[in-house]
Design an enzyme around this catalytic site. Structure first.
Site, PDB file in Angstrom:
ATOM      1  N   CYS A 112       0.805  -1.227   0.000  1.00 28.95           N
ATOM      2  CA  CYS A 112       0.000   0.000   0.000  1.00 28.95           C
ATOM      3  C   CYS A 112       0.834   1.271   0.000  1.00 28.95           C
ATOM      4  O   CYS A 112       0.301   2.363  -0.249  1.00 28.95           O
ATOM      5  CB  CYS A 112      -0.958  -0.007   1.188  1.00 28.95           C
ATOM      6  N   HIS A 258      -3.172   6.853   2.362  1.00 29.78           N
ATOM      7  CA  HIS A 258      -3.678   5.562   1.905  1.00 29.78           C
ATOM      8  C   HIS A 258      -5.094   5.387   2.432  1.00 29.78           C
ATOM      9  O   HIS A 258      -5.360   5.576   3.622  1.00 29.78           O
ATOM     10  CB  HIS A 258      -2.766   4.449   2.405  1.00 29.78           C
ATOM     11  N   ASN A 288     -10.315  -0.137  -0.144  1.00 33.36           N
ATOM     12  CA  ASN A 288      -8.863  -0.211  -0.081  1.00 33.36           C
ATOM     13  C   ASN A 288      -8.349  -0.840  -1.372  1.00 33.36           C
ATOM     14  O   ASN A 288      -8.587  -2.017  -1.632  1.00 33.36           O
ATOM     15  CB  ASN A 288      -8.453  -1.048   1.134  1.00 33.36           C
TER      16      ASN A 288
END
Length: 331
Positions: A112, A258, A288
């Site tokens: 990520c 993020h 996500n």
């Protein structure tokens, strides 16, 4: 100070959308449970589009937005944990699709944090190679490939998508980065790869480690440990990047984190003594998407006017590895 200028942004998300109500039909969950715990309402899911396709489409949109020739792109960096092939790289296929025949190509796996790492890598190439005119950084992910859709705790979190930026070198501008990792946390977030099975293997060699034993290749997450890491490392990375410039987080115009979980971002904002309004969020729309989440949010922030020319922007990622990274630059 040498930094970078973003010339163009672009994104691509699959047309297929899975809402919270859709997930309530396959696992024991509901919209209220998902929304209150994550802030996610829906996510885009591949219906056959490969990772390279999403990346190439995002790249084409970014190149068109930048109004540059693919021939002038000297570097293509793709960040992903969900390549379609063990080899070739996604970046090679994107180069083919763009016709960017003069570009070198690199794939990066930092989970990520990938886009932040790739962004900083591109800046360093541009800074040290005078012959490099433009760099293209793309994050393309299809977490649907490694999501366990029987696990109610994780399957509602993840989605697919891609976004890209075209960068050029810029002198006398704001730029600072702070990147790092903690491999001791590798066991908290992982997806197992392939085992080696050959005619020459007898299974006598067993190398023990502390990684969870998995019988599939789906994502595993220790939610509690990942939450603890994320809420600590996001403000830490942001503050360290500010220190390098002699500024404070209050001096940043927009923080693009993020997009993992709204609770994580809310806690980080509190720890930085900043209002949540200083953070740009779009996880309600995408969920996500690993390394694609930061550039997807950046793209949406630019298109919505939330980010304007001259703004000081902080992009910050954190994820499996455990990795983290933060960059402050002037848009």
């Amino acid at each position: 100070m040498t930094g970078v200028k973003i010339l163009g942004v672009g994104k691509c998300a699959p047309e297929t959308v899975a809402t919270n109500e859709d997930f309530s039909k396959i696992v024991e969950t509901n919209d209220e449970w998902i929304t209150t715990r994550t802030g996610i309402k829906k996510r885009h899911i591949s219906n056959g589009e490969p990772t390279w396709y999403l990346g190439a489409e995002a790249a084409k949109n970014a190149v068109a937005d930048a109004d540059v020739s693919p021939d002038d792109i000297g570097l293509i960096i793709v960040t992903t944990i969900t390549n379609d092939y063990s080899t070739p790289s996604v970046s090679c296929i994107v180069q083919r699709e763009l016709g960017a025949k003069n570009a070198m190509t690199i794939d990066v796996n930092c989970a990520c944090s990938g886009f932040v790492y790739g962004f900083d890598m591109a800046k360093r190439y541009l800074q040290t190679d005078e012959n490099l005119k433009y760099a293209l950084v793309i994050s393309a992910e299809e977490l649907s490939k490694i999501t366990d859709y029987t696990d109610r705790a994780t399957c509602v979190l993840f989605g697919d998508g891609a976004a890209a930026v075209v960068l050029e070198r810029k002198e006398d501008t704001v730029y600072s980065s702070f990147l790092g990792a903690d491999g001791n946390g590798a066991k908290f977030l992982l997806a197992k790869s392939y085992d080696s099975h050959t005619p020459f293997s007898n299974g006598e060699v067993v190398i023990e480690d502390d990684m969870p034993k998995r019988d599939n290749n789906c994502l595993y997450q220790d939610g509690r440990e990942v939450y603890k890491f994320a809420t600590k490392i996001l403000p830490f990375a942001c503050e360290k990047t500010c220190e390098n410039l002699g500024i404070t987080p209050n001096d940043i115009d927009c923080i693009i984190p993020h997009q993992a979980n709204k609770r994580i971002i809310e806690t980080a904002a509190k720890n930085l003594s900043l209002p949540l309004e200083k953070f740009f969020l779009n996880l309600e729309e995408y969920g996500n998407t690993s390394s694609a989440s930061v550039p997807l949010a950046l793209c949406d922030a630019v298109h919505s006017g939330a980010v304007k020319r001259g703004d000081k922007i902080c992009i910050v990622g954190f994820g499996a590895g455990l990795t983290f990274g933060s960059v402050i630059f002037e848009y």
